[in-house]
Design a protein around this motif. Structure first.
Motif, PDB file in Angstrom:
ATOM      1  N   LYS A 341       0.877  -1.274   0.098  1.00  0.00           N
ATOM      2  CA  LYS A 341      -0.028  -0.071  -0.223  1.00  0.00           C
ATOM      3  C   LYS A 341       0.963   1.201  -0.036  1.00  0.00           C
ATOM      4  O   LYS A 341       1.839   1.432   0.713  1.00  0.00           O
ATOM      5  N   ALA A 342       0.647   2.265  -0.677  1.00  0.00           N
ATOM      6  CA  ALA A 342       1.149   3.628  -0.964  1.00  0.00           C
ATOM      7  C   ALA A 342       0.022   4.540  -0.560  1.00  0.00           C
ATOM      8  O   ALA A 342      -0.906   4.744  -1.075  1.00  0.00           O
ATOM      9  N   ASN A 343       0.443   5.391   0.398  1.00  0.00           N
ATOM     10  CA  ASN A 343      -0.174   6.400   0.877  1.00  0.00           C
ATOM     11  C   ASN A 343       0.028   7.599   0.033  1.00  0.00           C
ATOM     12  O   ASN A 343       0.515   8.574   0.837  1.00  0.00           O
ATOM     13  N   ALA A 344      -0.339   7.616  -1.309  1.00  0.00           N
ATOM     14  CA  ALA A 344       0.000   8.700  -2.189  1.00  0.00           C
ATOM     15  C   ALA A 344      -1.105   8.853  -2.996  1.00  0.00           C
ATOM     16  O   ALA A 344      -1.590   7.735  -3.656  1.00  0.00           O
ATOM     17  N   PRO A 345      -1.649   9.882  -3.210  1.00  0.00           N
ATOM     18  CA  PRO A 345      -2.848  10.270  -3.959  1.00  0.00           C
ATOM     19  C   PRO A 345      -2.589   9.901  -5.587  1.00  0.00           C
ATOM     20  O   PRO A 345      -3.678   9.506  -6.012  1.00  0.00           O
ATOM     21  N   GLY A 346      -1.620   9.750  -6.020  1.00  0.00           N
ATOM     22  CA  GLY A 346      -1.198   9.597  -7.572  1.00  0.00           C
ATOM     23  C   GLY A 346      -1.246   7.904  -7.740  1.00  0.00           C
ATOM     24  O   GLY A 346      -1.158   7.515  -8.955  1.00  0.00           O
ATOM     25  N   TRP A 347      -1.018   7.090  -6.599  1.00  0.00           N
ATOM     26  CA  TRP A 347      -1.209   5.709  -6.795  1.00  0.00           C
ATOM     27  C   TRP A 347      -2.612   5.103  -6.698  1.00  0.00           C
ATOM     28  O   TRP A 347      -2.901   5.022  -5.501  1.00  0.00           O
ATOM     29  N   LYS A 348      -2.981   4.564  -7.610  1.00  0.00           N
ATOM     30  CA  LYS A 348      -4.406   4.032  -7.323  1.00  0.00           C
ATOM     31  C   LYS A 348      -4.366   2.891  -6.993  1.00  0.00           C
ATOM     32  O   LYS A 348      -3.205   2.072  -6.761  1.00  0.00           O
ATOM     33  N   TRP A 349      -5.655   2.194  -6.754  1.00  0.00           N
ATOM     34  CA  TRP A 349      -5.827   0.572  -6.144  1.00  0.00           C
ATOM     35  C   TRP A 349      -5.471  -0.088  -6.953  1.00  0.00           C
ATOM     36  O   TRP A 349      -5.613   0.227  -8.544  1.00  0.00           O
ATOM     37  N   THR A 350      -4.677  -0.943  -6.732  1.00  0.00           N
ATOM     38  CA  THR A 350      -4.070  -2.108  -7.736  1.00  0.00           C
ATOM     39  C   THR A 350      -4.579  -3.482  -6.771  1.00  0.00           C
ATOM     40  O   THR A 350      -4.788  -3.698  -5.711  1.00  0.00           O
TER      41      THR A 350
END
Length: 582
Positions: A341-350
């Motif tokens: 998990k990345a807590n960054a807005p540009g990385w969407k759910w995968t």
């Protein structure tokens, strides 16, 4: 032509204003306005800091990837321009962590690194350039190397996740370097983008052209295809450029193509590609890889690194290590970094799973057959002429589609022409299949009603379906066995309109398809030609009518008056009636 209008204040302020908006939304971020640096406000200085940067205009890259589990800081240049050395150096100072810093870009990042090292700082820095574009051949790019494309984002993700899990600087660098060397990317665009503040330009590509291999800074590609191919023809050409092990110019990634290759698929919207088309592109890519016996272990798709508003898409393949491959990270470690998990807005759910096999969704679900209705015994006087008329009306609708679509781009949402064409094509198919014959007119109207609901869709499809369902009911009530008379037709059409009125509040004149339909039925007592003439007048008159219902009710009435465009739905009804009774 690409969109050349923008909602901005001043082009010179756009980057900073955008970064301020990003930091407004994300409380974990801080912003150095002068140097255009977005960075984590509360960093864990015991872990490796991952810094990236480059020109703006690629949003969500790079600033929106700053966050826990991905980037520590992003240094942003002006649109399509690298940040300068001062900016990069200041970014290093802002994230000067105990465990070291990992950076990526070329000259200015490299210079900042060298300056930092020359000043004898104790904190080590590693520097990596990612070039994943396979459009640039080895001979052509022999000195400058490959361009960075969407593969850089996947490299960020792996490096950031490794750092977040406590990997050392060397470990972060080594895994990122390995990933960068195993990614191939190819982009395809329908047009170039437009940079805010620059002069408008003519279209780079024709309406029937697509460009393969274009870069994310408006650089031209290595070839153009004309006409624009279908996805199932285009995608194999793109995948060939990445996976070929015989192309000496583009064999950057060591694919075996023997059934042993496993990949992570990374599909990226270059800015102006619709989500609808993106989904279809994902499906085409996974199907093509399956036919090559290349196993897709993860599939990621979305908007990650753009070229402003470019209507295009890129596909990247990360070739995973083979079992026992020397010097390679473990596949499970790579996948854990990608899945983290990345807590960054540009990385969407995968999805942290192997993708679904798309073939299982193409098998038609089993359904119980509908009970066969008994024959009504009601037929038209001349079934052969009836079929000819129906076919002629469908052909007229198909021919009118471009003009109706043009009307609807002004007066509605642009889909009316295609909606009507879809229904017409399906009616013709039903005629060809013997489902509409004129020998049982009630059954024929039921088929048309079902086609309208299924293959037209939207409001128009529902209205057509209700009308023809009502017509089938009226014919059943008014007709007796044998050939149907004109009087029965006329009464049944009136009854069907009354049925339609129970579902819509539109009454003529309303600037909807009701206008010509009601005009036609109202004048039936004067004969079929007079009725068609009245429908034509009603459709023409919609140019003058203020919309009271339908698609145009949401459009500025002054624009409609200025354009003098009739209602597209009304024009469709008129087209059908004119052809039916030619």
């Amino acid at each position: 032509m690409s969109l050349q209008k923008h909602l901005i204040n001043d082009p010179a302020d756009l980057v900073v204003e955008s970064l301020k908006g990003l930091c407004t939304l994300n409380h974990q971020l801080s912003l150095d306005v002068e140097n255009k640096i977005v960075y984590q406000a509360n960093q864990d200085t015991s872990k490796v800091a991952v810094i990236c940067g480059g020109g703006s205009g690629h949003e969500p890259a790079h600033g929106s990837f700053v966050g826990e589990g991905l980037l520590t800081a992003a240094v942003c240049g002006n649109v399509f321009a690298s940040p300068n050395t001062k900016q990069v150096r200041h970014g290093i100072d802002l994230v000067n962590n105990d465990a070291g810093n990992y950076t990526g870009d070329v000259l200015n990042f490299g210079l900042a690194k060298e300056q930092y090292a020359a000043e004898l700082h104790k904190t080590p820095i590693k520097f990596l350039v990612v070039g994943d574009d396979v459009a640039v051949g080895k001979t052509q790019g022999g000195i400058v190397g490959r361009r960075g494309m969407a593969g850089v984002v996947l490299t960020y993700k792996v490096a950031g996740a490794a750092a977040a899990k406590g990997a050392s600087l060397d470990e972060v660098y080594n895994v990122a370097e390995w990933v960068a060397g195993r990614i191939g990317t190819i982009g395809v665009g329908l047009e170039h983008c437009h940079v805010p503040g620059t002069a408008t330009s003519e279209a780079h590509l024709g309406l029937d052209e697509v460009e393969v291999g274009l870069g994310i800074h408006n650089e031209s590609g290595n070839k153009r295809l004309k006409p624009v191919p279908k996805l199932n023809e285009l995608v194999p050409q793109l995948i060939d450029l990445i996976t070929s092990n015989t192309d000496k110019e583009r064999g950057y990634v060591p694919f075996k193509n023997d059934g042993s290759d496993e990949v992570v698929v990374f599909i990226n919207n270059l800015g102006g590609f619709s989500e609808l088309e993106l989904g279809a592109f994902v499906g085409s890519v996974t199907v093509d890889l399956s036919t090559r016996k290349i196993k897709v272990v993860r599939a990621i798709a979305g908007t990650f690194i753009t070229s402003l508003n470019m209507p295009g898409v890129s596909v990247s393949l990360l070739l995973l290590p083979k079992s026992g491959e020397s010097g390679a990270p473990k596949t499970e470690d790579l996948l854990s970094y990608i899945d983290a998990k990345a807590n960054a807005p540009g990385w969407k759910w995968t999805s942290p799973q192997i993708p679904n096999d798309i073939s299982k969704f193409t098998v038609k679900a089993e359904t119980k057959p509908s009970p066969t209705a008994a024959s009504s015994g009601v037929k038209v006087a001349d079934p052969k002429a009836f079929i000819e008329n129906i076919t002629r009306a469908c052909d007229a609708v198909v021919a009118a589609e471009p003009e109706i679509t043009r009307m609807d781009t002004i007066a509605g949402d642009g889909d009316c022409g295609l909606t009507l064409k879809g229904g017409a094509d399906s009616v013709k198919a039903a005629v060809k299949a013997g489902e509409i014959t004129g020998e049982d007119i009630i059954a024929d109207m039921v088929v048309v009603a079902k086609i309208a609901a299924k293959d037209m869709g939207g409001t128009s499809g529902a209205l057509y379906s209700i009308f023809f369902s009502g017509l089938a009911q009226a014919l059943k009530a008014n007709a007796s066995a044998g050939s149907i008379s004109d009087d029965v037709w006329k009464k049944s059409l009136g009854d069907a309109l009354d049925k339609l009125y129970t579902y819509t509040r539109a009454r003529p004149p309303s600037r909807t398809l009701i206008d010509p339909l009601a005009g036609f039925i109202k004048e039936l007592g004067q004969g079929w030609p007079a009725a068609v003439q009245n429908a034509t007048k009603a459709a023409e008159y919609t140019k003058e009518v203020d919309a009271k219902a339908g698609r145009s009710a949401y459009v500025d009435s002054s624009l409609l008056q200025q354009e003098k465009v009739p209602d597209p739905g009304a024009w469709g009804v008129m087209t059908i009636l004119q052809a039916l009774f030619k």
